[in-house]
Design a protein around this motif. Sequence first.
Motif, PDB file in Angstrom:
ATOM      1  N   GLN A 120      48.595  52.831 107.996  1.00  0.00           N
ATOM      2  CA  GLN A 120      49.201  52.950 108.590  1.00  0.00           C
ATOM      3  C   GLN A 120      50.431  51.639 108.057  1.00  0.00           C
ATOM      4  N   PRO A 121      51.823  51.199 108.724  1.00  0.00           N
ATOM      5  CA  PRO A 121      52.782  50.822 108.248  1.00  0.00           C
ATOM      6  C   PRO A 121      51.946  49.268 108.064  1.00  0.00           C
ATOM      7  N   ILE A 122      52.854  48.301 106.885  1.00  0.00           N
ATOM      8  CA  ILE A 122      51.785  47.252 107.092  1.00  0.00           C
ATOM      9  C   ILE A 122      51.762  46.162 108.237  1.00  0.00           C
ATOM     10  N   ASP A 123      52.775  46.305 108.846  1.00  0.00           N
ATOM     11  CA  ASP A 123      53.469  45.772 110.233  1.00  0.00           C
ATOM     12  C   ASP A 123      52.308  45.633 111.333  1.00  0.00           C
ATOM     13  N   ASP A 124      52.098  47.464 111.521  1.00  0.00           N
ATOM     14  CA  ASP A 124      51.228  47.961 112.380  1.00  0.00           C
ATOM     15  C   ASP A 124      49.880  47.171 111.408  1.00  0.00           C
ATOM     16  N   LEU A 125      49.033  47.540 110.498  1.00  0.00           N
ATOM     17  CA  LEU A 125      47.548  47.268 110.040  1.00  0.00           C
ATOM     18  C   LEU A 125      47.409  45.556 110.222  1.00  0.00           C
ATOM     19  N   ARG A 126      48.676  44.820 110.463  1.00  0.00           N
ATOM     20  CA  ARG A 126      48.376  43.537 110.295  1.00  0.00           C
ATOM     21  C   ARG A 126      48.009  42.941 111.973  1.00  0.00           C
ATOM     22  N   ARG A 127      49.206  43.743 113.054  1.00  0.00           N
ATOM     23  CA  ARG A 127      49.022  43.542 114.412  1.00  0.00           C
ATOM     24  C   ARG A 127      47.164  44.527 115.032  1.00  0.00           C
ATOM     25  N   VAL A 128      46.991  45.090 114.331  1.00  0.00           N
ATOM     26  CA  VAL A 128      45.315  45.964 114.463  1.00  0.00           C
ATOM     27  C   VAL A 128      44.238  44.982 113.950  1.00  0.00           C
TER      28      VAL A 128
END
Length: 325
Positions: free
Chosen positions: A190-198
């Motif tokens: 996923q986009p990097i920011d989305d992965l970080r939030r997960v």
Amino acid sequence: MTRIGFHASHEQISPAALLHDVQHAEKAGFAMAMCSDHFSPWSARQGHSGYTWSWLGAALATTNLTMGCVSAPGQRYHPAVAAQKIATLSQMFEGRFWVALGSGEASNEHITGETWPRKEVRDQRLDECVDVIRRLLAGEVVSHDGLVTVDRARLWDLPEQQPKLLAPVVSTQSAARVASWADGLITVLQPIDDLRRVIDSYRDAGGRGDLALQLHLSWASSEDEAESIAHDQWRSNVFGAPVSWDTETAEAFDLVSDKVTVEQVRESVRVSSDLGRHREWIHELAELGFDDIYLHHVGQEQRAFIDAFGSEVLPGLAASHDRQA
């Protein structure tokens, strides 16, 4: 150090060919492997869907790799039968097998003829299945009445080392929900920011264990060929929920993906003919904190990808890590 594994895509490659591919991946330097567990491919163009659990026995027996799969107990697989499969592989190959337990997709589960439940019901059913599987793996005699029914089930052959039960998730909500039972988390690109939030959602909810990522990529000797492979093989896989959950047949996926563009595929697949660019992408994802990254070249021919990444990408990632250390 982030470990780099090989993803074996049963939807795209015949079981016999895929067995040779995973053996070749080990020789090329991949540290581990994982595979899908489908009854149906995502597209008629993919055209395969061998039985994962038979294949895993052969793959584990003919390599020294640690392996796992993403599987959905509750409809196609009764949780007691799922536990028996997990226990048998784990007992034969101590410490080398894991499984990620998900709520499933209609494309694989509709074959039973049972009603496909709403997502919240599927999540509740998964929680019950995980509890049943854990208790069976612990040696209990299990009876259960709920969304799944179990009557006095017992596993007679158990591994000495309990296999890890991971959770496959995409959203922050799912990451928080599974944190109470998962031994680790696995997600997809996923986009990097989305992965970080997960990741943050999982850890903030008390999630333990390693973090793993399945990275879809397309590589070829030319940019046009890499794009063509990705668009042909993976344009049916770009849809999020509920399309990915609720679409029932490969033909239906082909119909809804008929107008998907190369640019849309690029949002889900790292596409490049430049091995250095792939190395940079993998390094960026490793920096997020993923312990394991499984590379999935979305083409049906794997040998050239395995050779190129084994000789040019994996050593570069190791050297980069050594410099940082």
